[in-house]
Every structure is written in structure tokens, then in C-alpha cells.
Design a protein around this motif. Structure first.
Motif, PDB file in Angstrom:
ATOM      1  N   GLU A 102       4.653  -3.172  -8.618  1.00  0.00           N
ATOM      2  CA  GLU A 102       4.836  -1.949  -9.390  1.00  0.00           C
ATOM      3  C   GLU A 102       5.769  -0.979  -8.668  1.00  0.00           C
ATOM      4  O   GLU A 102       6.604  -0.334  -9.300  1.00  0.00           O
ATOM      5  CB  GLU A 102       3.492  -1.279  -9.644  1.00  0.00           C
ATOM      6  CG  GLU A 102       2.660  -2.013 -10.663  1.00  0.00           C
ATOM      7  CD  GLU A 102       1.333  -1.341 -10.926  1.00  0.00           C
ATOM      8  OE1 GLU A 102       1.080  -0.253 -10.376  1.00  0.00           O
ATOM      9  OE2 GLU A 102       0.546  -1.900 -11.698  1.00  0.00           O
ATOM     10  N   PHE A 120       9.362  -2.180  -9.198  1.00  0.00           N
ATOM     11  CA  PHE A 120       9.861  -1.815 -10.526  1.00  0.00           C
ATOM     12  C   PHE A 120      10.201  -0.332 -10.603  1.00  0.00           C
ATOM     13  O   PHE A 120      11.220   0.052 -11.182  1.00  0.00           O
ATOM     14  CB  PHE A 120       8.846  -2.159 -11.614  1.00  0.00           C
ATOM     15  CG  PHE A 120       8.899  -3.594 -12.036  1.00  0.00           C
ATOM     16  CD1 PHE A 120      10.043  -4.134 -12.597  1.00  0.00           C
ATOM     17  CD2 PHE A 120       7.802  -4.411 -11.878  1.00  0.00           C
ATOM     18  CE1 PHE A 120      10.100  -5.457 -12.977  1.00  0.00           C
ATOM     19  CE2 PHE A 120       7.847  -5.738 -12.257  1.00  0.00           C
ATOM     20  CZ  PHE A 120       8.995  -6.252 -12.810  1.00  0.00           C
ATOM     21  N   LYS A 151      13.864   1.328 -11.401  1.00  0.00           N
ATOM     22  CA  LYS A 151      14.075   2.254 -12.512  1.00  0.00           C
ATOM     23  C   LYS A 151      14.835   3.505 -12.085  1.00  0.00           C
ATOM     24  O   LYS A 151      15.310   4.261 -12.927  1.00  0.00           O
ATOM     25  CB  LYS A 151      12.736   2.662 -13.125  1.00  0.00           C
ATOM     26  CG  LYS A 151      12.109   1.564 -13.942  1.00  0.00           C
ATOM     27  CD  LYS A 151      10.795   2.035 -14.514  1.00  0.00           C
ATOM     28  CE  LYS A 151      10.099   0.942 -15.282  1.00  0.00           C
ATOM     29  NZ  LYS A 151       8.808   1.396 -15.800  1.00  0.00           N
TER      30      LYS A 151
END
Length: 76
Positions: A40, A43, A47
Motif C-alpha cells: 500500500e 502504491f 500515486k
């Protein structure tokens, strides 16, 4: 003393009523949580690249290239 938000009594009662058909897993796996947290965080760092977060690239190949480039730059 736990560091979690206390559950509402109706939620606890409904989960017990459902039994094995749903609800939270009965145990907490610390190693699995650590691995999930790493993914997580990766990611979330990807982003931060605007082109990746907005899917600015039109083709799948160029998008994959942008993700690969961002991953390599983060790793380096």
C-alpha cells in the motif's frame, strides 16, 4: 488495552449471528499485515507521480513504461 476504535454493540452482535459466513477474520496475522502495508505504501508513493495517478498516458504500453520508470527512480 488495545489501540483500536471500539466496535458498536450491534455490529458485534450481527457478526456473531452471521458466524463463518462473513465478518472479520478471527485472528490478526502480523506478518501478512506488514507485507500488505509495504504494498500500500508503494502504491501511495507511485500515486505522487501525476501522470501515473491520473492515467495521463493513452496506451497500456506507455503507462506501464511510466510505472516502471517511476518504480526504478524510487528504488534508486
Amino acid at each position: 488495552m488495545g489501540h483500536t476504535i471500539p466496535e458498536r454493540t450491534d455490529q458485534v452482535r450481527n457478526r456473531l449471528r452471521r458466524g463463518s459466513r462473513g465478518g472479520r477474520p478471527p485472528a490478526f496475522d502480523k506478518q501478512l499485515y506488514k507485507r500488505r502495508n509495504v504494498v500500500e505504501r508503494c502504491f501511495n508513493r507511485l500515486k505522487q507521480w501525476r501522470g501515473i495517478a491520473t492515467r495521463y498516458d493513452k496506451t497500456a504500453e506507455s503507462y506501464q513504461a511510466a510505472v516502471t520508470l517511476a518504480s526504478l527512480l524510487m528504488w534508486a
